[in-house]
Design a protein around this motif. Structure first.
Motif, PDB file in Angstrom:
ATOM      1  N   TYR A  82       0.828  -1.210   0.000  1.00  0.00           N
ATOM      2  CA  TYR A  82       0.000   0.000   0.000  1.00  0.00           C
ATOM      3  C   TYR A  82       0.862   1.259   0.000  1.00  0.00           C
ATOM      4  N   TYR A  89      -6.289   1.791  -2.587  1.00  0.00           N
ATOM      5  CA  TYR A  89      -6.382   0.837  -1.480  1.00  0.00           C
ATOM      6  C   TYR A  89      -5.799  -0.505  -1.914  1.00  0.00           C
ATOM      7  N   VAL A  90      -5.237  -1.230  -0.938  1.00  0.00           N
ATOM      8  CA  VAL A  90      -4.782  -2.616  -1.126  1.00  0.00           C
ATOM      9  C   VAL A  90      -5.333  -3.399   0.059  1.00  0.00           C
ATOM     10  N   TYR A  91      -6.076  -4.484  -0.205  1.00  0.00           N
ATOM     11  CA  TYR A  91      -6.750  -5.152   0.904  1.00  0.00           C
ATOM     12  C   TYR A  91      -7.231  -6.545   0.508  1.00  0.00           C
TER      13      TYR A  91
END
Length: 231
Positions: A82, A89-91
């Motif tokens: 991220y 966003y990174v998730y």
């Protein structure tokens, strides 16, 4: 004179129409190529993330909502992604079917050090329900992606913002999808890039058109209009 005025008006109208047609064609072509590049980039990122996941260990964490040592290492890895990659966003999230519809729960959410400083880490943790942050159509879409088990791209509304999302289903050793890894790009960023490209293209076409018309009108005046007027 009327002939010179008619040629000038006709050339100007032609220039405007040409600029409009070329700009629309350029916009559509650039939009398609840009989205294809984003899809390729996001796919590479998601498969890169996937290669760093112990699927069975993470599946167990999702089902028990208990963090493992490998989970902690994955969480640090997603945080680094991220911070160092140009994504909104990174998730990783999981879709759950409930009596009142579909829910989305957090698995891993990438955060920057400053996010932890202001307490964001207390809002995003393994098993927390994030359903209120997604509209119903997005919750249903995550369920469909989980059911299909295939890489997907779509626009989603999240906390009042619109993102372009790449979503890769994660499967355990039995082939069951237990979560979905995601990266988001801001649609505002995409649109800004498109508008900047289109505006530059329009200006370039108009500039070249004005230069062409200037020389064209001078040529018409010397070789067509004046000889006709001299008759």
């Amino acid at each position: 004179n009327p002939l010179s005025r008619s040629v000038t008006i006709g050339s100007t109208v032609f220039l405007v129409l040409l600029a409009l047609i070329l700009s629309i064609a350029s916009f559509l072509s650039f939009r398609q190529s840009m989205y294809e590049r984003f899809k390729e980039q996001m796919s590479d990122t998601l498969y890169y993330m996937d290669s760093h996941i112990d699927h069975d260990d993470l599946a167990q964490c999702v089902r028990t909502k208990q963090r493992s040592e490998k989970y902690e290492a994955l969480h640090d890895f997603v945080d680094d992604m991220y911070v160092n990659m140009n994504y909104h966003y990174v998730y990783i999230v999981a879709s759950e079917s409930r009596e009142d519809g579909y829910a989305i729960v957090d698995v891993v959410t990438g955060l920057a050090p400053e996010d932890y400083d202001v307490g964001e880490g207390e809002l995003y943790y393994l098993g927390v329900d994030l359903s209120e942050q997604y509209d119903e159509s997005t919750r249903r879409r995550f369920h469909e992606i989980t059911e299909r088990g295939e890489l997907a791209f779509f626009e989603e509304a999240w906390e009042g913002e619109l993102d372009y999302t790449g979503a890769l289903p994660l499967k355990d050793s039995s082939g069951e999808v237990f979560a979905v890894a995601c990266v988001d790009l801001s649609v505002g960023f995409i649109r800004s890039t498109l508008l900047t490209h289109t505006a530059m293209h329009i200006l370039l076409v108009l500039l070249m058109g004005v230069i062409f018309i200037h020389f064209f009108l001078n040529w018409m005046a010397r070789n067509v209009i004046r000889p006709i007027e001299a008759l």
